[in-house]
Design an enzyme around this catalytic site. Sequence first.
Site, short mmCIF file in Angstrom:
data_model
loop_
_atom_site.label_atom_id
_atom_site.label_comp_id
_atom_site.label_asym_id
_atom_site.label_seq_id
_atom_site.Cartn_x
_atom_site.Cartn_y
_atom_site.Cartn_z
N ASP A 1 -9.15 6.59 -1.88
CA ASP A 1 -8.10 7.19 -2.13
C ASP A 1 -8.47 8.06 -3.69
OD1 ASP A 1 -8.51 5.34 -4.35
OD2 ASP A 1 -6.17 4.72 -4.49
N GLU B 1 0.96 -1.18 -0.20
CA GLU B 1 0.01 0.01 -0.11
C GLU B 1 0.94 1.25 -0.10
OE1 GLU B 1 -3.07 0.75 -0.87
OE2 GLU B 1 -3.45 -1.49 -0.71
N TYR C 1 -6.50 6.77 4.27
CA TYR C 1 -6.55 5.81 3.19
C TYR C 1 -5.62 4.27 3.62
CZ TYR C 1 -5.50 3.18 -0.89
OH TYR C 1 -5.19 2.20 -1.60
N1 ADE Z 1 -3.99 0.61 -5.40
C1 ADE Z 1 -3.54 0.73 -3.88
N2 ADE Z 1 -3.95 -0.29 -3.30
C2 ADE Z 1 -4.03 -1.35 -4.10
C3 ADE Z 1 -4.36 -2.63 -4.23
N3 ADE Z 1 -4.38 -3.19 -3.00
N4 ADE Z 1 -4.65 -3.15 -5.37
C4 ADE Z 1 -4.42 -2.51 -6.57
N5 ADE Z 1 -4.16 -1.35 -6.62
C5 ADE Z 1 -4.08 -0.61 -5.61
#
Ligand code: ADE
Length: 365
Positions: free
Chosen positions: A154, A53, A136
């Site tokens: 987000d 993340e 987030y």
């Molecule tokens: N963008 C942020 N977190 C994500 C996730 N777990 N899978 C795909 N895109 C992401």
Amino acid sequence: MATNSSKRGGHPTSGPAALPPELVPELLDWYDAHRRKMPWREQSTPYRVWISEIMLQQTRVETVIPYFERFMEKLPDIAALAAADEETLLKLWEGLGYYRRVRHLHQAARLIADAHGGIFPSDHAAILNLPGIGAYTAGAIASIAFGQPVPAVDGNVLRVLARLTGATDDIAAPPVKVRFTGLLQAIYPAGRPGDFTQSLMELGALVCLPNGEPKCADCPWHDRCFARRHGCTATLPVKAPPRPRRVVERTVLLLCRLDAVALVKRPAHGLLAGLWEFPTLEGKMEPDAVRRHLEKEGIAITGDVRVLGEAAHIFSHLEWHMTGFRVECASRLPGCQWATPLEIEKVYPLPTALKAFVRRWLAGT
Ligand code: ADE
């Protein structure tokens, strides 16, 4: 979806007061059929979800995957991350940008080691308390790694929800995020919270695309979406234009001796903190001015001052416009260190902004 406009807490808001719960199974069915394979989805431990993340902030999935694999290989757990030295971490992060993220990871790993017995905390407030973790990321970790029904909103999710509900407020305004978080919270599925979080992200990444045409024909919410039904996917979400970036002219000096070049460490705080760079002068200088400057600094120049051309690098808030010079020297500036090409490749973390000059230096330009 019907929309209304109202004022809550002095902030303008628009859109429905609630989301229909049918949205959840519709999106989860779509996710089951269309989800992409990602390493952190195969094995969703708190550590892997956390690192992924943080890497995924402002960075595309395809870019992140090789960095994630390498990071996990070198630092497979919180204890290894807490014990790593900063240079190793910056090298592992080299090219991903936003280097503050990896410093925060380091601080958080040490805090987890000290205050949580080395175990990633599952409590939402404790997650939110870790360095580098905002609402987030805390929601993403709580839902994906711990199965808690906590939304993670987000930019992608804001875009999806603005189009779905027809919200016309600037999605960068904090009250909009608060309102969307509340709307989602009311329908979050207790059985599959992590999948619901990731399905929203996946919809934003694969279907409800930003600039250009979203792929509305592929959308599980096709019939419900306000923007699709009213033909306004091009104007939603509403987003204030970014502030213009400041342009900074820089003269970059590759001071070379035998097969090595001089590097200097950037300050411990601010942009690209702790990375290494070539000695740099402010402004755009001509070769004669570079020579005079170096001679004044007591550098023994043993060859000509060769122009390495120009390069530009765009950061979120600023642009570097650089002119490079290669100078054969017998000595280096104070605070500099000689580095060979192999050391630059393996040891010293260098900003991507300077890689064009490394390539030109190695090509003998
Ligand atoms: N963008 C942020 N977190 C994500 C996730 N777990 N899978 C795909 N895109 C992401």
